[in-house]
Scaffold this active site. Sequence first.
Site, PDB file in Angstrom:
ATOM      1  N   ASP A  98       2.169 -20.410  17.390  1.00  0.00           N
ATOM      2  CA  ASP A  98       3.288 -19.722  16.734  1.00  0.00           C
ATOM      3  C   ASP A  98       4.424 -20.681  16.378  1.00  0.00           C
ATOM      4  OD1 ASP A  98       4.653 -17.252  15.953  1.00  0.00           O
ATOM      5  OD2 ASP A  98       5.946 -17.565  17.696  1.00  0.00           O
ATOM      6  N   HIS A 111       6.196 -25.234  12.954  1.00  0.00           N
ATOM      7  CA  HIS A 111       7.618 -25.578  12.920  1.00  0.00           C
ATOM      8  C   HIS A 111       7.951 -26.899  13.629  1.00  0.00           C
ATOM      9  CE1 HIS A 111       7.769 -21.587  11.469  1.00  0.00           C
ATOM     10  NE2 HIS A 111       7.889 -20.954  12.614  1.00  0.00           N
ATOM     11  N   LYS A 150       9.700 -18.372  24.994  1.00  0.00           N
ATOM     12  CA  LYS A 150      10.415 -17.094  24.866  1.00  0.00           C
ATOM     13  C   LYS A 150      11.097 -16.810  26.208  1.00  0.00           C
ATOM     14  CE  LYS A 150       8.388 -15.750  20.867  1.00  0.00           C
ATOM     15  NZ  LYS A 150       9.135 -15.873  19.613  1.00  0.00           N
ATOM     16  N   ASP A 209       7.111 -22.996   5.483  1.00  0.00           N
ATOM     17  CA  ASP A 209       7.439 -23.149   6.894  1.00  0.00           C
ATOM     18  C   ASP A 209       8.952 -23.062   6.947  1.00  0.00           C
ATOM     19  OD1 ASP A 209       8.280 -24.330   9.381  1.00  0.00           O
ATOM     20  OD2 ASP A 209       6.213 -25.019   9.608  1.00  0.00           O
ATOM     21  N   HIS A 210       9.476 -21.972   7.464  1.00  0.00           N
ATOM     22  CA  HIS A 210      10.911 -21.751   7.272  1.00  0.00           C
ATOM     23  C   HIS A 210      11.768 -22.789   7.998  1.00  0.00           C
ATOM     24  CE1 HIS A 210      10.870 -19.545  11.106  1.00  0.00           C
ATOM     25  NE2 HIS A 210      12.182 -19.597  11.093  1.00  0.00           N
ATOM     26  N   LYS A 229       3.070 -18.160   7.004  1.00  0.00           N
ATOM     27  CA  LYS A 229       2.320 -18.534   8.188  1.00  0.00           C
ATOM     28  C   LYS A 229       1.642 -17.300   8.780  1.00  0.00           C
ATOM     29  CE  LYS A 229       4.199 -18.400  12.193  1.00  0.00           C
ATOM     30  NZ  LYS A 229       5.067 -18.183  13.365  1.00  0.00           N
ATOM     31  N   GLU A 251      14.136 -19.820  22.957  1.00  0.00           N
ATOM     32  CA  GLU A 251      14.546 -18.507  22.461  1.00  0.00           C
ATOM     33  C   GLU A 251      14.845 -17.604  23.640  1.00  0.00           C
ATOM     34  OE1 GLU A 251      12.497 -17.074  18.674  1.00  0.00           O
ATOM     35  OE2 GLU A 251      10.914 -18.076  19.781  1.00  0.00           O
ATOM     36  N   ARG A 310       0.804  -1.237   0.000  1.00  0.00           N
ATOM     37  CA  ARG A 310       0.000   0.000   0.000  1.00  0.00           C
ATOM     38  C   ARG A 310       0.824   1.267   0.000  1.00  0.00           C
ATOM     39  NH1 ARG A 310      -4.414  -1.745   4.226  1.00  0.00           N
ATOM     40  NH2 ARG A 310      -5.099  -3.508   3.019  1.00  0.00           N
ATOM     41  N   LYS A 318      15.652 -25.155   6.922  1.00  0.00           N
ATOM     42  CA  LYS A 318      16.902 -25.245   7.686  1.00  0.00           C
ATOM     43  C   LYS A 318      17.631 -26.525   7.273  1.00  0.00           C
ATOM     44  CE  LYS A 318      15.025 -22.753  11.677  1.00  0.00           C
ATOM     45  NZ  LYS A 318      15.741 -21.492  11.776  1.00  0.00           N
TER      46      LYS A 318
END
Length: 496
Positions: free
Chosen positions: A240, A245, A345, A182-183, A153, A221, A46, A187
């Site tokens: 998430d 994943h 996290k 899906d990253h 995702k 993480e 946009r 890997k």
Amino acid sequence: SKVEPHILVIFGASGDLAQRKLIPAVYDLYRGGYLPDHFALLGASRTDFSDEEFRQKVVFDNEFFDEDKKAEPKLKEFAKLLFYQDLKQYDGEEDINKLKARLQDLSQQFQTGNRFIFYLSTPPKLYSTIPNALAASGLNEPEGGWARIVIEKPFGYDEESAKRLNKEIQSVFPENNIYRIDHYLGKETVQNLLVTRFANGFFEPLWNRNYVQSVQITAAETVGVGSRGGYYDESGALRDMIQNHLLQVLAHVAMEPPIRADAYSIRGEKMKLFQSLRPIKGEQVAEQVVRAQYTGGKTKDGEVVAYRDAEGVPDDSTTETYVGMKFFIDNWRWAGVPFFIRTGKCLPLKVTEVVITFKNPPQAIFASYDDYAMKCDNQLIIRIQPDEGMAMEFGMKVPGEGFRVKNVDMDFFYRELTTKDVPESYSRLLLDCMKGDPTLYARGDSVEAAWGFVDPIIEAWEKNEAPLVTYEAGTWGPEEADRLWDNVGGGWRNPQ
Ligand code: BG6
């Protein structure tokens, strides 16, 4: 196979993902010589940019290109392949006509034929809008060429919405042209799980209920939610990280050997695995799944405020930032073997690893010399990231009198296999899409099945059938998660 000439269209090109991952990934492909001679990239979103302004923002001013790359003369050449089209909304007739005209121009200029990849890096509410708009203008079936669509995702927010979304997209694009990214599948180490298991003769005979005591997957993480509170609070750790994943990683760890290394065979085996996950329902949720939220504390990255005090998060949020769970796979290979997954996290380390713990030998004959022999762990540790590699732990004799046993490590580091950088997952996945190979993308039915597994857990949480506990930022999570191991033996492996 080789990459045919095409135009890559990125919707949501002024957004965070495009800058952080996509544009740098396309550049890596360019400098590596993987892109076809006839290629262009069209950013669309946009914001009002000229081509020049777009190039400036996503290439020259992009902080996600390191300084070395910024100095490369190739970067300037690359920028010339980038173009921009602003759209008022994504499905207005005027917009779509503008987009179509622009694509026609660029196709002629770059002689790419009618071949397009449409990458949706937009808010999820546009995931059905854009395919429909493309279909309305015929861009989904370009004459004499092809059109592939890449969807980021989250793909749906439960099984039903994923089904609805699949139906809508599949009504305008054939499944083979739909690339659900899906990253984690990009890997190297996640792909290497398949090679470890199926290119070697000695792992697979042990890889089953007769020899495996437990399997655990950890994705820790150190970061909190940062400025993503608004998104994250609607999602939570289960949606998430686990639904996508970590269930994908699990599938690589636990699936049956595919008959070939192609999309049809591998994705078929993964689907079977998802179908054999034993559902966790009702009161089992409180027994088998721990959900938790971090309170303030100190992590490696410094002081963090409690999740509820983070920007964009309501004071009374019940969204989980940590999940630890135990579950079973009901098939011949895995009957009775407990599987564990945890992610969170604000944990002490950024690390993703899979640990296979093997059963003890039937007799502990050295125990009279040393009670260490009783605790000797036979573990295979597959480090997905960082320090990609694999370690095997087993007992060896301590030199000297008697038979004292000590656990030792045999360690392999993935970086020793190559002198080049291990490729970034987005460049690998983009290249596969450019080649028309969906092996490392999630198939529609398996995304639905993965939601089917997490849905009853979310439902129990929504009904408050399982408590939400807390853990201090910077720790390995709530102690409730340790209790998941009662009666199993062993426990979470907390890497140093
Ligand atoms: C993303 C999640 O999909 O994956 C993030 O939305 C998470 O919350 C990230 O931080 C983790 O990816 P990686 O590659 O850093 O392990």
